[in-house]
Design a protein around this motif. Structure first.
Motif, PDB file in Angstrom:
ATOM      1  N   HIS A 163      27.033 -35.480  36.762  1.00  0.00           N
ATOM      2  CA  HIS A 163      25.808 -34.904  36.182  1.00  0.00           C
ATOM      3  C   HIS A 163      25.384 -33.703  37.014  1.00  0.00           C
ATOM      4  O   HIS A 163      25.747 -33.567  38.190  1.00  0.00           O
ATOM      5  CB  HIS A 163      24.671 -35.950  36.116  1.00  0.00           C
ATOM      6  CG  HIS A 163      24.348 -36.570  37.442  1.00  0.00           C
ATOM      7  ND1 HIS A 163      23.422 -36.062  38.298  1.00  0.00           N
ATOM      8  CD2 HIS A 163      24.858 -37.690  38.036  1.00  0.00           C
ATOM      9  CE1 HIS A 163      23.349 -36.829  39.375  1.00  0.00           C
ATOM     10  NE2 HIS A 163      24.207 -37.821  39.253  1.00  0.00           N
ATOM     11  N   GLY A 164      24.610 -32.825  36.369  1.00  0.00           N
ATOM     12  CA  GLY A 164      24.158 -31.600  37.028  1.00  0.00           C
ATOM     13  C   GLY A 164      22.667 -31.415  36.884  1.00  0.00           C
ATOM     14  O   GLY A 164      22.043 -31.931  35.944  1.00  0.00           O
ATOM     15  N   ALA A 165      22.075 -30.676  37.836  1.00  0.00           N
ATOM     16  CA  ALA A 165      20.634 -30.418  37.808  1.00  0.00           C
ATOM     17  C   ALA A 165      20.347 -29.135  38.571  1.00  0.00           C
ATOM     18  O   ALA A 165      21.082 -28.747  39.485  1.00  0.00           O
ATOM     19  CB  ALA A 165      19.875 -31.585  38.424  1.00  0.00           C
ATOM     20  N   VAL A 166      19.266 -28.471  38.167  1.00  0.00           N
ATOM     21  CA  VAL A 166      18.799 -27.278  38.872  1.00  0.00           C
ATOM     22  C   VAL A 166      17.704 -27.705  39.840  1.00  0.00           C
ATOM     23  O   VAL A 166      16.702 -28.299  39.437  1.00  0.00           O
ATOM     24  CB  VAL A 166      18.270 -26.220  37.884  1.00  0.00           C
ATOM     25  CG1 VAL A 166      17.656 -25.047  38.647  1.00  0.00           C
ATOM     26  CG2 VAL A 166      19.393 -25.742  36.980  1.00  0.00           C
ATOM     27  N   VAL A 167      17.901 -27.407  41.123  1.00  0.00           N
ATOM     28  CA  VAL A 167      16.926 -27.737  42.168  1.00  0.00           C
ATOM     29  C   VAL A 167      16.522 -26.428  42.833  1.00  0.00           C
ATOM     30  O   VAL A 167      17.259 -25.887  43.658  1.00  0.00           O
ATOM     31  CB  VAL A 167      17.512 -28.718  43.194  1.00  0.00           C
ATOM     32  CG1 VAL A 167      16.468 -29.037  44.256  1.00  0.00           C
ATOM     33  CG2 VAL A 167      18.007 -29.984  42.516  1.00  0.00           C
ATOM     34  N   GLY A 168      15.350 -25.905  42.452  1.00  0.00           N
ATOM     35  CA  GLY A 168      14.910 -24.622  42.992  1.00  0.00           C
ATOM     36  C   GLY A 168      15.883 -23.533  42.588  1.00  0.00           C
ATOM     37  O   GLY A 168      16.250 -23.388  41.419  1.00  0.00           O
ATOM     38  N   PRO A 169      16.377 -22.744  43.550  1.00  0.00           N
ATOM     39  CA  PRO A 169      17.324 -21.668  43.228  1.00  0.00           C
ATOM     40  C   PRO A 169      18.776 -22.124  43.272  1.00  0.00           C
ATOM     41  O   PRO A 169      19.677 -21.284  43.295  1.00  0.00           O
ATOM     42  CB  PRO A 169      17.056 -20.642  44.346  1.00  0.00           C
ATOM     43  CG  PRO A 169      16.690 -21.489  45.527  1.00  0.00           C
ATOM     44  CD  PRO A 169      15.936 -22.686  44.979  1.00  0.00           C
ATOM     45  N   GLU A 170      19.020 -23.438  43.282  1.00  0.00           N
ATOM     46  CA  GLU A 170      20.373 -23.951  43.454  1.00  0.00           C
ATOM     47  C   GLU A 170      20.796 -24.830  42.279  1.00  0.00           C
ATOM     48  O   GLU A 170      19.960 -25.482  41.643  1.00  0.00           O
ATOM     49  CB  GLU A 170      20.482 -24.765  44.748  1.00  0.00           C
ATOM     50  CG  GLU A 170      20.197 -23.963  46.009  1.00  0.00           C
ATOM     51  CD  GLU A 170      20.158 -24.857  47.242  1.00  0.00           C
ATOM     52  OE1 GLU A 170      20.403 -24.345  48.348  1.00  0.00           O
ATOM     53  OE2 GLU A 170      19.871 -26.071  47.090  1.00  0.00           O
ATOM     54  N   LEU A 171      22.102 -24.882  42.063  1.00  0.00           N
ATOM     55  CA  LEU A 171      22.701 -25.783  41.105  1.00  0.00           C
ATOM     56  C   LEU A 171      23.353 -26.936  41.855  1.00  0.00           C
ATOM     57  O   LEU A 171      24.174 -26.708  42.750  1.00  0.00           O
ATOM     58  CB  LEU A 171      23.761 -25.052  40.266  1.00  0.00           C
ATOM     59  CG  LEU A 171      24.575 -25.923  39.308  1.00  0.00           C
ATOM     60  CD1 LEU A 171      23.687 -26.535  38.233  1.00  0.00           C
ATOM     61  CD2 LEU A 171      25.724 -25.124  38.703  1.00  0.00           C
ATOM     62  N   HIS A 172      22.969 -28.172  41.516  1.00  0.00           N
ATOM     63  CA  HIS A 172      23.545 -29.350  42.149  1.00  0.00           C
ATOM     64  C   HIS A 172      24.426 -30.074  41.126  1.00  0.00           C
ATOM     65  O   HIS A 172      23.959 -30.468  40.044  1.00  0.00           O
ATOM     66  CB  HIS A 172      22.441 -30.306  42.615  1.00  0.00           C
ATOM     67  CG  HIS A 172      21.702 -29.802  43.818  1.00  0.00           C
ATOM     68  ND1 HIS A 172      21.147 -30.630  44.760  1.00  0.00           N
ATOM     69  CD2 HIS A 172      21.447 -28.535  44.244  1.00  0.00           C
ATOM     70  CE1 HIS A 172      20.563 -29.913  45.698  1.00  0.00           C
ATOM     71  NE2 HIS A 172      20.722 -28.630  45.392  1.00  0.00           N
ATOM     72  N   ILE A 173      25.705 -30.239  41.468  1.00  0.00           N
ATOM     73  CA  ILE A 173      26.643 -30.979  40.625  1.00  0.00           C
ATOM     74  C   ILE A 173      27.072 -32.214  41.398  1.00  0.00           C
ATOM     75  O   ILE A 173      27.739 -32.113  42.440  1.00  0.00           O
ATOM     76  CB  ILE A 173      27.875 -30.124  40.270  1.00  0.00           C
ATOM     77  CG1 ILE A 173      27.432 -28.862  39.510  1.00  0.00           C
ATOM     78  CG2 ILE A 173      28.862 -30.924  39.442  1.00  0.00           C
ATOM     79  CD1 ILE A 173      28.557 -27.862  39.298  1.00  0.00           C
ATOM     80  N   ALA A 174      26.676 -33.393  40.919  1.00  0.00           N
ATOM     81  CA  ALA A 174      26.937 -34.643  41.629  1.00  0.00           C
ATOM     82  C   ALA A 174      28.025 -35.438  40.910  1.00  0.00           C
ATOM     83  O   ALA A 174      28.015 -35.552  39.686  1.00  0.00           O
ATOM     84  CB  ALA A 174      25.665 -35.470  41.738  1.00  0.00           C
ATOM     85  N   ILE A 175      28.958 -35.976  41.702  1.00  0.00           N
ATOM     86  CA  ILE A 175      30.028 -36.832  41.171  1.00  0.00           C
ATOM     87  C   ILE A 175      29.901 -38.189  41.850  1.00  0.00           C
ATOM     88  O   ILE A 175      30.123 -38.310  43.052  1.00  0.00           O
ATOM     89  CB  ILE A 175      31.417 -36.216  41.443  1.00  0.00           C
ATOM     90  CG1 ILE A 175      31.521 -34.831  40.782  1.00  0.00           C
ATOM     91  CG2 ILE A 175      32.515 -37.136  40.949  1.00  0.00           C
ATOM     92  CD1 ILE A 175      32.812 -34.103  41.084  1.00  0.00           C
TER      93      ILE A 175
END
Length: 468
Positions: free
Chosen positions: A385-397
């Protein structure tokens, strides 16, 4: 020429004291010069004729200078008093310029050999330091020079009182100067000792580091720049020690990783050579797998070496990172099925465009999904799943059991590191994939973060700065 710190400090302190002393002398001269009356220097010398005559008369009576007081202290004031007596006996004419009140403190008496007899004589050091002139008038008795009357004068008549003060205090000033020199030596010695010890420790420590003794540490506890330098030295030494330990571990691990497939290849080839085994498709396939394993290991080592040297080229463009994740995830569907894993991917984040190298980022995602397939127990799950956290893109596996012990999470991504309870050579590679992934993300101003997963296994999070 090498000049030690002690000598440098000594001369610095001494020059400072001399500068202060010089300023003090000039202040005295400036302060006292306003109290001096104006008079003609030639008139002063002419008016001393009475004193010269009186001294000549007494010398003629005694045939020598035996009439002078016996003690040196009395001789100093005797000539001053004798000048005052002569001036009192001689009535000044109306209109005569009065003598300087400082004259009695600036006049001295020498014998015909130039040795001191009475009065105040400016010593040679004072003559040089205070720019004092010494004017000598001979004392003649029966046509023979028997002594000299010496008058100390300054180049500026307004400074005569200051000159008299300096001559009267010259012994005290010389004592003060000597004390100043001694104090400068003491201060320089103390300061040099204060600085020399930590500097010597730094020099000795640097030599030991140069000899490969990376466990060297300095026990310098100071709050100044030398203390800060010692702390920096200890940090550098610790970093060098870690680097050397990593280098030794790197060599050991590399040789170990290469030895296993080479040993298998050697055994197979010797068996073929001895006729123990025959070249069947299965034997050739086994040897080919070992060759491919060696090739992959060498390629990964080469990539890491290039990354360390900054030689990897990145072709960065605007890239949809989430689309890359979807493409790689779709390509792993068959592997998920064969491994008996239930895999799912979440909805797209609101923003996922990053400035990066598409192929390098694809390599990172592939490495993480490959690890999930290899090390997740059959029947487990993998969730992306992915999410936008502030100015960053977080892709978690996330994957399910087995979990990675919490104290080992920080070591994930180190070269050749494996979690032994779940990773071995039958399942995994050499432990270089995550190290490569971290290098790639570092080049993209991102990072790779590991944590425990809510599914019971490991969560690997790719963090990338969003474009724009």
């Amino acid at each position: 020429m090498r000049v030690s710190i002690g000598k440098r400090l000594f001369f610095a302190v001494l020059l400072s004291i001399m500068a202060v002393a010089g300023i003090g002398v000039e202040l005295v001269r400036w302060k006292l010069s306003g109290n001096c009356s104006q008079y003609d220097a030639n008139i002063e010398m002419d008016r001393l004729g009475g004193l010269i005559g009186a001294l000549s008369m007494q010398y003629r009576q005694h045939h020598d200078w035996s009439f002078l007081p016996a003690s040196s202290e009395e001789r100093t004031s005797w000539l001053h008093n004798e000048l005052a007596r002569v001036q009192t006996d001689q009535d000044a004419k109306p209109g005569d310029t009065p003598l300087s009140p400082s004259l009695g403190y600036r006049v001295g008496l020498l014998d015909d050999s130039g040795r001191y007899l009475a009065g105040a004589i400016a010593n040679r050091i004072m003559v040089v330091v205070a720019s004092i002139d010494r004017v000598q008038h001979p004392i003649v008795v029966d046509g023979k020079v028997v002594g000299y009357l010496v008058v100390a004068k300054s180049q500026n008549p307004d400074d005569e009182l200051a000159v008299a003060f300096l001559i009267e205090q010259q012994k005290s000033l010389l004592i003060i100067a000597a004390i100043g020199v001694l104090l400068s030596v003491l201060a320089a010695g103390l300061l040099a000792a204060h600085f020399r010890k930590p500097v010597k420790q730094l020099v000795d420590g640097s030599r030991r580091l140069g000899q490969g003794q990376f466990d060297t540490r300095l026990s310098i506890r100071r709050s100044d720049e030398l203390g800060e330098l010692a702390d920096t030295f200890n940090q550098v030494a610790a970093r060098l020690e870690d680097t050397e330990r990593w280098r030794q571990q790197w060599v050991a691990d590399t040789s170990h990783e290469l030895r296993t497939p080479l040993s298998v290849l050697r055994a197979q080839m010797e068996a073929l050579q001895d006729g123990i085994r025959i070249a069947t498709p299965d034997t050739i396939a086994l040897m080919l797998r070992q060759v491919l394993s060696l090739t992959k290991l060498v390629d990964e080592l080469h990539e890491l070496a290039r990354a360390d040297l900054g030689q990897r080229h990145y072709d960065k463009t605007s890239t949809d990172a989430w689309q890359l994740v979807q493409d790689v995830f779709a390509g792993y569907s068959e592997k998920f099925r064969v491994a008996g894993l239930a895999a799912s991917i979440g909805t797209a984040p609101v923003r996922s465009t990053v400035h990066g190298d598409e192929e390098r980022l694809r390599q990172v995602i592939t490495n993480l999904l490959e690890n999930g397939v290899r090390y997740t127990d059959t029947g487990g799950r993998i969730v992306v799943h992915g999410a936008v956290v502030g100015p960053e893109l977080h892709i978690a596996i996330d994957d399910s059991a087995p979990a990675v012990p919490e104290h080992l999470l920080d070591h994930l991504g180190e070269r050749f590191f494996r979690v032994e309870s779940s990773r071995n050579r039958q399942l995994g590679g050499a432990g270089l994939g995550l190290a490569l992934s971290r290098h790639i993300l570092d080049a993209h101003d991102g990072q790779l973060v590991f944590a425990a997963s809510s599914l019971g296994g490991l969560r690997a999070t790719i963090v990338l700065p969003l474009e724009g």
